[in-house]
Write a protein that holds these residues in place. Structure first.
Motif, mmCIF file in Angstrom:
data_model
loop_
_atom_site.group_PDB
_atom_site.id
_atom_site.type_symbol
_atom_site.label_atom_id
_atom_site.label_comp_id
_atom_site.label_asym_id
_atom_site.label_seq_id
_atom_site.Cartn_x
_atom_site.Cartn_y
_atom_site.Cartn_z
ATOM 1 N N ILE A 1 -3.908 -6.409 -4.585
ATOM 2 C CA ILE A 1 -4.952 -5.398 -4.419
ATOM 3 C C ILE A 1 -4.477 -4.214 -3.583
ATOM 4 C CG2 ILE A 1 -5.944 -6.530 -2.385
ATOM 5 C CD1 ILE A 1 -7.742 -4.523 -5.194
ATOM 6 N N SER A 2 -3.472 -4.428 -2.732
ATOM 7 C CA SER A 2 -2.970 -3.334 -1.887
ATOM 8 C C SER A 2 -2.337 -2.229 -2.719
ATOM 9 C CB SER A 2 -1.944 -3.875 -0.889
ATOM 10 O OG SER A 2 -2.491 -4.908 -0.105
ATOM 11 N N LEU A 3 -1.745 -2.578 -3.844
ATOM 12 C CA LEU A 3 -1.070 -1.585 -4.678
ATOM 13 C C LEU A 3 -2.056 -0.573 -5.267
ATOM 14 C CD1 LEU A 3 1.736 -0.768 -5.739
ATOM 15 C CD2 LEU A 3 1.287 -2.182 -7.749
ATOM 16 N N PRO A 4 -3.126 -1.011 -5.958
ATOM 17 C CA PRO A 4 -4.083 -0.018 -6.460
ATOM 18 C C PRO A 4 -4.795 0.739 -5.346
ATOM 19 C CG PRO A 4 -4.879 -2.246 -6.853
ATOM 20 C CD PRO A 4 -3.457 -2.362 -6.430
ATOM 21 N N ALA A 5 -4.971 0.100 -4.184
ATOM 22 C CA ALA A 5 -5.578 0.820 -3.057
ATOM 23 C C ALA A 5 -4.697 1.983 -2.632
ATOM 24 C CB ALA A 5 -5.806 -0.132 -1.887
ATOM 25 N N GLY A 6 -3.384 1.761 -2.615
ATOM 26 C CA GLY A 6 -2.460 2.841 -2.293
ATOM 27 C C GLY A 6 -2.409 3.892 -3.372
ATOM 28 N N ILE A 7 -2.383 3.456 -4.625
ATOM 29 C CA ILE A 7 -2.346 4.405 -5.744
ATOM 30 C C ILE A 7 -3.589 5.291 -5.732
ATOM 31 C CG2 ILE A 7 -2.477 4.571 -8.262
ATOM 32 C CD1 ILE A 7 -0.681 2.074 -8.371
ATOM 33 N N ALA A 8 -4.743 4.705 -5.402
ATOM 34 C CA ALA A 8 -5.990 5.466 -5.347
ATOM 35 C C ALA A 8 -6.126 6.275 -4.062
ATOM 36 C CB ALA A 8 -7.181 4.526 -5.495
ATOM 37 N N TYR B 1 0.843 -1.204 0.000
ATOM 38 C CA TYR B 1 0.000 0.000 0.000
ATOM 39 C C TYR B 1 0.875 1.250 0.000
ATOM 40 C CZ TYR B 1 -3.050 3.640 1.942
ATOM 41 O OH TYR B 1 -3.731 4.808 2.171
ATOM 42 N N GLY B 2 1.927 1.254 0.830
ATOM 43 C CA GLY B 2 2.826 2.405 0.900
ATOM 44 C C GLY B 2 3.538 2.663 -0.418
ATOM 45 N N ILE B 3 3.931 1.590 -1.106
ATOM 46 C CA ILE B 3 4.578 1.746 -2.410
ATOM 47 C C ILE B 3 3.625 2.418 -3.391
ATOM 48 C CG2 ILE B 3 5.491 0.493 -4.405
ATOM 49 C CD1 ILE B 3 6.585 -1.581 -2.412
ATOM 50 N N GLY B 4 2.373 1.977 -3.391
ATOM 51 C CA GLY B 4 1.391 2.588 -4.274
ATOM 52 C C GLY B 4 1.071 4.020 -3.888
ATOM 53 N N TYR B 5 0.949 4.266 -2.597
ATOM 54 C CA TYR B 5 0.555 5.595 -2.106
ATOM 55 C C TYR B 5 1.643 6.633 -2.375
ATOM 56 C CZ TYR B 5 -1.473 9.067 1.074
ATOM 57 O OH TYR B 5 -2.022 10.201 1.610
ATOM 58 N N TYR B 6 2.873 6.302 -2.000
ATOM 59 C CA TYR B 6 3.961 7.269 -2.127
ATOM 60 C C TYR B 6 4.629 7.243 -3.502
ATOM 61 C CZ TYR B 6 3.466 7.875 2.890
ATOM 62 O OH TYR B 6 2.955 8.145 4.145
ATOM 63 N N GLY B 7 4.430 6.155 -4.241
ATOM 64 C CA GLY B 7 5.017 6.065 -5.582
ATOM 65 C C GLY B 7 4.004 6.260 -6.675
ATOM 66 N N ARG B 8 2.860 6.830 -6.323
ATOM 67 C CA ARG B 8 1.739 6.992 -7.258
ATOM 68 C C ARG B 8 2.156 7.639 -8.578
ATOM 69 N NH1 ARG B 8 -4.054 8.554 -6.916
ATOM 70 N NH2 ARG B 8 -4.438 10.343 -8.277
ATOM 71 N N VAL B 9 2.830 8.765 -8.513
ATOM 72 C CA VAL B 9 3.194 9.501 -9.722
ATOM 73 C C VAL B 9 4.217 8.725 -10.540
ATOM 74 C CG1 VAL B 9 4.248 11.598 -10.631
ATOM 75 C CG2 VAL B 9 2.638 11.735 -8.714
ATOM 76 N N ASP B 10 5.258 8.214 -9.877
ATOM 77 C CA ASP B 10 6.305 7.484 -10.591
ATOM 78 C C ASP B 10 5.771 6.185 -11.196
ATOM 79 O OD1 ASP B 10 8.294 9.342 -10.112
ATOM 80 O OD2 ASP B 10 8.788 8.475 -8.166
ATOM 81 N N LEU B 11 4.868 5.512 -10.482
ATOM 82 C CA LEU B 11 4.359 4.232 -10.959
ATOM 83 C C LEU B 11 3.400 4.381 -12.130
ATOM 84 C CD1 LEU B 11 3.660 2.362 -7.588
ATOM 85 C CD2 LEU B 11 5.326 1.708 -9.316
ATOM 86 N N MET B 12 2.577 5.414 -12.104
ATOM 87 C CA MET B 12 1.492 5.506 -13.075
ATOM 88 C C MET B 12 1.660 6.619 -14.107
ATOM 89 S SD MET B 12 -0.035 2.944 -11.867
ATOM 90 C CE MET B 12 -1.453 2.897 -12.953
ATOM 91 N N GLU B 13 2.116 7.783 -13.693
ATOM 92 C CA GLU B 13 2.157 8.918 -14.616
ATOM 93 C C GLU B 13 3.489 9.020 -15.363
ATOM 94 O OE1 GLU B 13 0.742 12.646 -13.128
ATOM 95 O OE2 GLU B 13 -0.553 11.676 -11.659
#
Length: 212
Positions: free
Chosen positions: A132-139, A80-92
């Motif tokens: 599922i934790s990854l998209p939850a963090g990204i969102a 979840y933390g990877i998705g939350y804090y890496g949102r921009v780098d992971l997706m954009e």
């Protein structure tokens, strides 16, 4: 005769068995944490073997369930933390799996409407539960909401396989092989969903191009 999937995952399952034999409850915790952190560790095999150790008198059911549950939570928090804090780098900024800010906003809106039931249910689905934790963090789902939904979804999985492992004893590995059919069904469903998404996307793109 072993299923093809069983022969492929056999070395991983053997590794899990050796870790639990060598480190006990710490091994259950670490392996379940790794499995929830998107590392390819079959959590059902971990809990089935942990249940077998209960039938042998090495641990109690409560001990393995607590160790498995805590490992699940820690691994999920990490992802979840990877998705939350890496949102921009992971997706954009990622050129391989690029998601525009507009589409990311759409995902955010969908997750706000359906995220609760998605996280809860996906924690009980093979393969999907680890990711599922990854998209939850990204969102950017609120952390404590994510935590209790993950906990509610993880408890039946951990306790269920622990109980099954204790009940079947030395037959735990055969049950792991039988349950592998669920993995195939989930993979087939994911491939079908991905193919449908590609089809819908291909239908939309010509229309947008012609309108411009």
């Amino acid at each position: 005769m072993l299923l093809p999937e069983a022969s492929l995952t056999g070395p991983i399952v053997d590794f899990c068995v050796n870790v639990i034999n060598d480190t006990g409850l710490v091994g259950v915790f670490l392996l379940m944490g790794a499995g929830s952190a998107c590392i390819p560790i079959p959590s059902e095999a971990v809990m089935l073997f942990a249940g077998f150790t209960v039938s042998e008198g090495h641990h109690t059911l409560l001990e393995i369930c607590v160790a498995g549950f805590l490992g699940n939570m820690v691994g999920s928090w990490l992802t979840y933390g990877i998705g939350y804090y890496g949102r921009v780098d992971l997706m954009e900024k990622n050129k391989i799996i690029h998601v525009s800010p507009a589409r990311l906003a759409t995902v955010d809106g969908w997750f706000k409407r359906h995220g609760d039931i998605t996280v809860f249910v996906c924690r009980m689905i093979p393969l999907v539960r680890a990711f599922i934790s990854l998209p939850a963090g990204i969102a950017e789902m609120p952390f404590w909401r994510f935590t209790w939904l993950t906990a509610l979804g993880s408890i039946p999985w951990v306790v269920g396989f622990g109980l099954l492992g204790r009940a079947v004893g030395e037959e735990w590995e055969k049950w792991r092989e039988h349950l592998s059919i669920l993995d195939y069904l989930v993979v087939a469903a994911l491939i079908a969903l991905f193919a449908y998404w590609l089809y819908k996307r291909s239908k939309r793109e010509p229309a947008s191009t012609s309108s411009s």
